[in-house]
Design a protein around this motif. Structure first.
Motif, short mmCIF file in Angstrom:
data_model
loop_
_atom_site.label_atom_id
_atom_site.label_comp_id
_atom_site.label_asym_id
_atom_site.label_seq_id
_atom_site.Cartn_x
_atom_site.Cartn_y
_atom_site.Cartn_z
N LYS A 133 -17.10 101.01 -53.04
CA LYS A 133 -18.31 100.20 -52.95
C LYS A 133 -18.10 98.79 -53.48
CE LYS A 133 -23.20 101.42 -53.21
NZ LYS A 133 -24.16 102.41 -53.75
N MET A 134 -17.16 98.63 -54.40
CA MET A 134 -16.88 97.31 -54.96
C MET A 134 -16.43 96.32 -53.90
SD MET A 134 -14.24 96.14 -57.94
CE MET A 134 -12.99 95.52 -56.82
N TYR A 135 -15.83 96.85 -52.82
CA TYR A 135 -15.33 95.96 -51.78
C TYR A 135 -16.45 95.40 -50.91
CZ TYR A 135 -10.79 98.00 -52.96
OH TYR A 135 -9.67 98.42 -53.63
N CYS A 136 -17.66 95.95 -51.06
CA CYS A 136 -18.79 95.51 -50.24
C CYS A 136 -19.53 94.43 -51.01
CB CYS A 136 -19.73 96.67 -49.95
SG CYS A 136 -18.86 98.20 -49.57
N SER A 137 -19.56 93.25 -50.47
CA SER A 137 -20.19 92.15 -51.19
C SER A 137 -21.68 92.09 -50.89
CB SER A 137 -19.54 90.82 -50.80
OG SER A 137 -19.63 90.61 -49.41
N GLY A 138 -22.45 91.75 -51.89
CA GLY A 138 -23.89 91.57 -51.75
C GLY A 138 -24.29 90.20 -52.26
N ASN A 139 -25.57 89.91 -52.22
CA ASN A 139 -26.04 88.58 -52.62
C ASN A 139 -25.83 88.29 -54.10
OD1 ASN A 139 -26.89 88.01 -50.03
ND2 ASN A 139 -28.92 88.89 -50.35
N SER A 140 -25.79 89.38 -54.90
CA SER A 140 -25.64 89.17 -56.35
C SER A 140 -24.19 89.16 -56.79
CB SER A 140 -26.38 90.28 -57.10
OG SER A 140 -25.77 91.54 -56.84
N ASP A 141 -23.26 89.31 -55.82
CA ASP A 141 -21.86 89.46 -56.19
C ASP A 141 -21.16 88.13 -56.45
OD1 ASP A 141 -21.96 92.14 -56.12
OD2 ASP A 141 -20.94 92.41 -54.22
N GLY A 142 -20.40 88.15 -57.53
CA GLY A 142 -19.48 87.06 -57.81
C GLY A 142 -18.07 87.52 -57.45
N PRO A 143 -17.07 87.08 -58.21
CA PRO A 143 -15.68 87.44 -57.90
C PRO A 143 -15.43 88.94 -58.06
CG PRO A 143 -15.82 85.65 -59.51
CD PRO A 143 -17.18 86.21 -59.38
N ARG A 144 -14.44 89.43 -57.29
CA ARG A 144 -14.06 90.85 -57.36
C ARG A 144 -12.54 90.96 -57.27
NH1 ARG A 144 -16.38 92.56 -52.05
NH2 ARG A 144 -16.09 90.35 -51.62
N PHE A 145 -11.96 91.86 -58.08
CA PHE A 145 -10.52 92.07 -57.97
C PHE A 145 -10.15 93.44 -58.54
CE2 PHE A 145 -11.07 90.54 -62.22
CZ PHE A 145 -9.98 90.93 -62.98
N THR A 146 -8.95 93.89 -58.19
CA THR A 146 -8.42 95.20 -58.59
C THR A 146 -7.15 95.01 -59.40
OG1 THR A 146 -9.35 96.39 -56.69
CG2 THR A 146 -7.38 97.33 -57.70
N VAL A 147 -7.01 95.80 -60.46
CA VAL A 147 -5.77 95.83 -61.25
C VAL A 147 -5.13 97.20 -61.07
CG1 VAL A 147 -4.73 95.62 -63.53
CG2 VAL A 147 -6.73 94.23 -62.95
N SER A 148 -3.85 97.20 -60.71
CA SER A 148 -3.11 98.46 -60.57
C SER A 148 -1.98 98.47 -61.59
CB SER A 148 -2.54 98.58 -59.15
OG SER A 148 -1.87 99.81 -58.98
N SER A 149 -1.62 99.63 -62.07
CA SER A 149 -0.55 99.71 -63.06
C SER A 149 0.79 100.02 -62.40
CB SER A 149 -0.85 100.80 -64.10
OG SER A 149 0.26 100.97 -64.95
N GLY A 150 1.74 99.14 -62.59
CA GLY A 150 3.08 99.38 -62.07
C GLY A 150 4.07 99.66 -63.17
N GLN A 151 3.58 100.17 -64.30
CA GLN A 151 4.47 100.37 -65.44
C GLN A 151 5.53 101.44 -65.21
OE1 GLN A 151 4.94 98.24 -68.00
NE2 GLN A 151 3.65 97.20 -66.52
N ARG A 152 5.28 102.32 -64.22
CA ARG A 152 6.31 103.32 -63.90
C ARG A 152 7.22 102.85 -62.77
NH1 ARG A 152 2.37 108.53 -63.71
NH2 ARG A 152 1.21 107.02 -62.47
#
Length: 470
Positions: A374-393
């Motif tokens: 749902k985070m990928y769907c932008s609405g009128n109240s949305d500001g910036p959006r991003f995803t953090v993935s862990s590549g520590q392995r």
């Protein structure tokens, strides 16, 4: 055929299809419910190697031809247990993606670039990697490109369909491929036991999952890109262990029982930075969203020894994408320890066996309708959006095909979404240091480079001990 970009040109020398060495009974492999949550997007991963000094047996120096031969012969063997990477994705009668395991093979490209390894602009992979050293996947599930550099070093790059494998699965394959190249026994045999992720009957899931995921049919029409909109760009940074420890200290509140993890702390810091970069109308009251990828293998095991063993070798996607949403002004004004607590809270909710079992059941309840975060769907109240993935392995030091460890290994994921993506990985040179891949809006990158220059250093040959590489 040549492709150019930046100052250097890549010349394609040869292309062939490499298939598994053993004949394979053609069969269909259904995607799991967790695979079905992934859209059809490609992920690239690349490894840079210095010119080898000599063969392990003490014979002549490796040549590009001999290294390519080692890679192909090992690939032919590795595709036997990792047969999913040699197949094709087609649609079944319900319109869902399904894997045809037919040993179609892997597109294998050989190329040359007239540049030395230490002169590659690794800080800007949009210039040095994208469309040049990383192959475009046109057929099958996996494509590979091996590029000879002017100095005698090489770059080995793979591009794969994310619907078939997550980073954990791809890491297993990369290590196995390297083990095959050195005639070592495989440390892990992949498992495609989809029953491990079967839905329950009757299914059950928490209402919170309706907040996390949404059927695609329920989405509003996509926004039309505005002329002159800020572009997403990719960059690579180096972060020392000392700076990570500092972020941990700042992101941990005095009332917390445990120190925030390095990933939580880095995510919290970036959440503040991205919020600070918002310059839209009424930006301070907009909602800034960040998701952090969680691997469910250990959560689904939940202490069960047999399940732990089974999930440790499971090949496929076992991911959830919990996210937090906060008002831009709060993220900007409140201390990093407050943001760290917010990150910890939304992550903690997804760190359970029930969360992943519920997610499997949620997908089952909505099939065959595809769904997305749902985070990928932008609405009128949305500001910036991003995803953090862990590549520590990320097993950068283990991807040694016989001519030494990589000088650099990194994922490259300009995924075409309006949403940014960040992936920290271990440094190949100093234990505890990180290499951080960022795919963010240009304005966000510029703010991070201005306000956090003491933490994020643009990746250079110096960080990778390449200044004297020939």
């Amino acid at each position: 055929m040549s492709s150019s970009g930046g100052e250097f040109m890549v010349t394609m020398r040869r292309k062939e299809v490499v298939a598994a060495m053993l004949p394979m009974q053609k069969h269909w492999l259904p995607l799991s419910n967790l695979d079905l949550l992934l859209p059809p997007i490609d992920v690239a991963v690349f490894f840079c190697y210095k010119k080898p000094r000599g063969s392990a047996s003490g014979g002549d120096d490796f040549t590009f031809g001999s290294m390519v031969r080692v890679l192909k012969e090992a690939m032919v063997q590795a595709l036997v247990p990792y047969y999913a990477f040699a197949g094709e994705i087609l649609s079944n009668s319900l319109g869902e993606a399904e894997l045809l395991c037919n040993n179609r093979g892997v597109d294998f490209l050989e190329a040359y670039e007239d540049v030395k390894l230490q002169d590659l602009n690794l800080y800007n992979p949009d210039e040095s990697i994208e469309g040049k050293l990383a192959p475009t996947r046109k057929h099958g599930v996996l494509s590979v490109q091996v590029t000879e550099l002017k100095c005698g070093g090489i770059v080995v790059a793979c591009t794969f369909d994310h619907r078939i494998a997550d980073a954990y699965s791809t890491n297993m394959f990369l290590v196995s491929w390297a083990e095959m190249a050195q005639s070592k026994p495989l440390s892990v045999i992949p498992s495609f036991r989809r029953s491990l992720l079967n839905p329950r009957h009757p299914g059950s899931y928490a209402p919170s999952l309706d907040h996390m995921y949404v059927p695609i049919s329920a989405l509003p029409p996509p926004k039309v890109p505005q002329p002159g909109a800020d572009p997403l760009i990719s960059r690579l940074y180096y972060v020392t262990a000392e700076k990570l420890s500092l972020l941990q200290t700042l992101a941990t509140s005095k009332s917390s029982s445990y120190k925030r993890t390095k990933l939580e702390s880095l995510s919290a810091f970036l959440w503040k930075m991205v919020a600070k970069s918002a310059h839209m109308e009424n930006a301070n009251q907009k909602i800034c969203k960040m998701s952090v990828v969680v691997d469910g293998r250990k959560r689904l095991s939940s202490g069960d020894e047999d399940m732990t063993t089974a999930m440790a070798s499971y090949f496929g996607n076992v991911l959830s994408f919990p996210f937090g949403e906060k008002i831009v002004n709060d993220l900007k004004e409140k201390p990093l320890s407050w943001v760290g607590d917010e990150v910890h809270d939304f992550l903690e909710a997804a760190m359970t066996k029930e969360h992943f079992l519920g997610l499997i059941d949620w997908v089952e309840a909505h099939r065959p309708e595809p769904a997305t975060l749902k985070m990928y769907c932008s609405g009128n109240s949305d500001g910036p959006r991003f995803t953090v993935s862990s590549g520590q392995r990320f097993p950068v030091t283990k991807v040694d095909f016989g001519w030494g460890r990589p000088a650099l290994g990194s994922y490259h994921f300009p995924w075409g979404e309006e949403v940014g993506y960040v992936m920290p990985m271990p440094s190949p040179t100093v234990d505890g240091d990180w290499v951080v891949y960022m795919h963010l809006l240009k304005a966000q990158i510029e703010l991070i480079e201005t306000d956090a220059a003491d933490i994020f250093s643009p990746l250079t040959a110096y960080h990778l001990n390449l200044l004297n590489a020939d």
